[in-house]
Design an enzyme around this catalytic site. Structure first.
Site, PDB file in Angstrom:
ATOM      1  N   GLU A  31      12.598 -35.259  -0.346  1.00 20.55           N
ATOM      2  CA  GLU A  31      14.184 -33.563  -0.342  1.00 20.55           C
ATOM      3  C   GLU A  31      14.686 -34.715  -1.340  1.00 20.55           C
ATOM      4  OE1 GLU A  31      14.101 -30.774   0.853  1.00 20.55           O
ATOM      5  OE2 GLU A  31      13.774 -31.688   2.573  1.00 20.55           O
ATOM      6  N   ALA A 120      19.080 -20.836   6.231  1.00 16.29           N
ATOM      7  CA  ALA A 120      18.461 -21.276   6.794  1.00 16.29           C
ATOM      8  C   ALA A 120      18.703 -22.343   6.160  1.00 16.29           C
ATOM      9  CB  ALA A 120      17.632 -20.444   7.598  1.00 16.29           C
ATOM     10  N   LEU A 122      15.312 -21.942   4.102  1.00 13.83           N
ATOM     11  CA  LEU A 122      13.970 -21.689   4.047  1.00 13.83           C
ATOM     12  C   LEU A 122      13.883 -20.983   2.208  1.00 13.83           C
ATOM     13  CD1 LEU A 122      13.390 -20.440   7.284  1.00 13.83           C
ATOM     14  CD2 LEU A 122      12.666 -22.854   6.485  1.00 13.83           C
ATOM     15  N   SER A 124      15.864 -18.925   1.313  1.00 16.07           N
ATOM     16  CA  SER A 124      15.161 -17.003   1.213  1.00 16.07           C
ATOM     17  C   SER A 124      15.772 -15.925  -0.660  1.00 16.07           C
ATOM     18  CB  SER A 124      16.388 -16.475   2.013  1.00 16.07           C
ATOM     19  OG  SER A 124      17.662 -17.145   1.700  1.00 16.07           O
ATOM     20  N   SER A 125      16.379 -17.260  -0.993  1.00 18.27           N
ATOM     21  CA  SER A 125      17.259 -16.534  -2.972  1.00 18.27           C
ATOM     22  C   SER A 125      15.496 -16.675  -3.894  1.00 18.27           C
ATOM     23  CB  SER A 125      17.740 -17.414  -3.229  1.00 18.27           C
ATOM     24  OG  SER A 125      18.216 -18.626  -3.426  1.00 18.27           O
ATOM     25  N   ASP A 169      12.053 -24.752  -4.739  1.00 21.59           N
ATOM     26  CA  ASP A 169      11.269 -23.641  -3.715  1.00 21.59           C
ATOM     27  C   ASP A 169      11.100 -22.335  -4.380  1.00 21.59           C
ATOM     28  OD1 ASP A 169      13.620 -24.676  -3.069  1.00 21.59           O
ATOM     29  OD2 ASP A 169      15.223 -23.890  -3.360  1.00 21.59           O
ATOM     30  N   TYR A 221      25.699 -30.294  -2.929  1.00 21.30           N
ATOM     31  CA  TYR A 221      25.001 -30.459  -3.790  1.00 21.30           C
ATOM     32  C   TYR A 221      24.954 -30.512  -4.872  1.00 21.30           C
ATOM     33  CZ  TYR A 221      20.130 -29.441  -4.792  1.00 21.30           C
ATOM     34  OH  TYR A 221      18.811 -29.166  -5.905  1.00 21.30           O
TER      35      TYR A 221
HETATM   36  C1  GLA Z   1      17.799 -26.897  -2.541  1.00 21.39           C
HETATM   37  C2  GLA Z   1      17.341 -27.140  -3.922  1.00 21.39           C
HETATM   38  C3  GLA Z   1      16.138 -27.093  -3.846  1.00 21.39           C
HETATM   39  C4  GLA Z   1      15.941 -29.617  -3.331  1.00 21.39           C
HETATM   40  C5  GLA Z   1      16.641 -29.536  -2.307  1.00 21.39           C
HETATM   41  C6  GLA Z   1      16.634 -30.373  -1.714  1.00 21.39           C
HETATM   42  O1  GLA Z   1      16.579 -26.070  -1.828  1.00 21.39           O
HETATM   43  O2  GLA Z   1      17.468 -25.485  -4.199  1.00 21.39           O
HETATM   44  O3  GLA Z   1      16.367 -27.903  -5.749  1.00 21.39           O
HETATM   45  O4  GLA Z   1      16.789 -29.806  -4.810  1.00 21.39           O
HETATM   46  O5  GLA Z   1      17.449 -28.034  -2.432  1.00 21.39           O
HETATM   47  O6  GLA Z   1      15.147 -31.097  -2.142  1.00 21.39           O
END
Ligand code: GLA
Length: 380
Positions: A31, A120, A122, A124-125, A169, A221
């Site tokens: 993560e 959530a 997960l 979705s985008s 993602d 973020y």
């Molecule tokens: C989000 C971002 C990913 C990643 C995670 C953290 O999901 O879209 O690119 O940085 O956070 O691991």
């Protein structure tokens, strides 16, 4: 006919050229490492976005969704960051990103349907983007490798939708395979599939959606990304990927303490990914991932500070109820935790989490099992 195709026909009065789908994901481990050139190990889940689409001859994009949300109509030539908001920018952004690379995608009618929960954590985008990318690549007659589609979708997310995310993602959604996790080196962009036969070990992955909605196009973020860049600068490396834990400890004295903790998370998380993948590839049981999942959560909570009380409580309650391991998954600041549990123990973990949430006065969480799902594909 799929429900997306049927809804398309009903809305537009003719049948779509096809239906393309792409999954959401849970990140098993790794993560906030992707944008530090590090390692990630996600799996696609069996919840998907579906895009029914047909080409138009006039260069216009018409976008609609079966979920609550206003339809949008825009000439492809007018697409630019900021012109659309909400769900439609993920579809339009991918169209725009193809254009940025000189790939001309025709106008399209599109109907989106998705069962990936929104907000959530997960992805979705990304699921929407990746399904759209397959539809658009085919409409453009562009035979692009999936790794290239990952970057197109990331550009849509970063520059069109305004969320400065990494490649985790979109890679999970485009490169995964049923029954597998995806080990990805975000620097070389090389990946390999790792078997995750949960069923044969009587194990399952529970997602605990805390219902605390997060969004990565707002503050936290981007701030963490900046912290990491600063830490890399202080350490004199291009990316935190290049730091190992013993060097970092030696540098601790001279460093800003927040930068040090951010770096310690990233560096230790990279090594946890390698440990987890190494264990699985050596044939160790999936439940042996428990301890690395638990220490990942602690590191995200204490060093990276992206957890929240609801995620911490979900993890704590799942562990107390017998989970082999549990951690927040995704970017954090809300969203979901995952818990690695036995199939037999899943119900009691769910009950325990629901009970402690009620006691704490938190919104009722949604707890559901996920299987490692298939990557993006043409459905029909
Ligand atoms: C989000 C971002 C990913 C990643 C995670 C953290 O999901 O879209 O690119 O940085 O956070 O691991």
């Amino acid at each position: 006919m799929s429900t997306a195709a049927a809804a398309f026909s009903e809305l537009y009065g003719y049948a779509p050229d096809g239906v393309w789908s792409a999954p959401g994901r849970v990140n098993i481990i790794g993560e906030h490492t992707d944008y530090n050139d590090g390692f990630v190990f996600p799996m696609a889940i069996d919840r998907r976005a579906r895009v029914a689409a047909a080409q138009r001859q006039d260069g216009v994009l018409r976008l609609a969704t079966t979920a609550p949300g206003e339809p949008a109509e825009i000439a492809a030539a007018d697409l630019a960051p900021g012109v659309l908001s909400g769900w439609s920018r993920y579809l339009a952004g991918v169209h725009w990103a193809f254009g940025q690379r000189g790939v001309r995608v025709p106008g399209m009618d599109i109907l989106l349907e998705s069962d990936v929960p929104v907000g959530a954590g997960l992805s979705s985008s990304a699921a929407i983007e990746c399904a759209a990318a397959l539809a658009f690549a085919e409409a453009a007659g562009a035979d692009l490798p999936r790794e290239e589609l990952v970057l197109i979708c990331q550009q849509a997310e970063n520059d069109f939708a305004g969320a400065p995310t990494g490649i985790l993602d979109q890679s999970a959604s485009l490169l995964s395979r049923e029954g597998h996790g995806l080990f990805l080196d975000c620097r070389s962009r090389q990946s390999r599939l790792v078997s995750l036969d949960l069923g044969s070990e009587g194990m399952t992955v529970l997602v605990i959606d805390t219902k605390v909605s997060h969004a990565h196009d707002s503050g936290g973020y981007a701030e963490r990304r900046r912290d990491c860049e600063r830490a890399a600068e202080e350490l004199g490396v291009g990316a935190l990927r290049d730091v190992d834990l013993s060097d970092l400890v030696l540098s601790a004295q001279g460093m800003d303490q927040r930068a040090y903790r951010r770096a310690r998370h990233v560096v230790s998380e990279n090594s946890r990914v390698l440990t987890a993948v190494g264990q699985l590839e050596a044939g160790r049981p999936i439940r042996s991932l428990g301890p690395v999942l638990a220490s990942s959560h602690e590191s995200l909570r204490d060093d990276f500070e992206v957890s929240c009380p609801e995620l911490d409580l979900a993890v704590e309650a799942a562990m107390a109820a017998g989970a082999a391991g549990a951690r927040m998954t995704g970017g954090g600041f809300g969203g979901s935790a995952l818990a690695l549990v036995t199939e037999a123990g899943a119900d009691s973990v769910e009950r325990a989490v629901t009970r402690v949430f009620a006691r704490a006065g938190y919104t009722v969480p949604e707890v559901f099992a996920v299987d490692p799902g298939a990557g993006a594909r043409r459905e029909s």
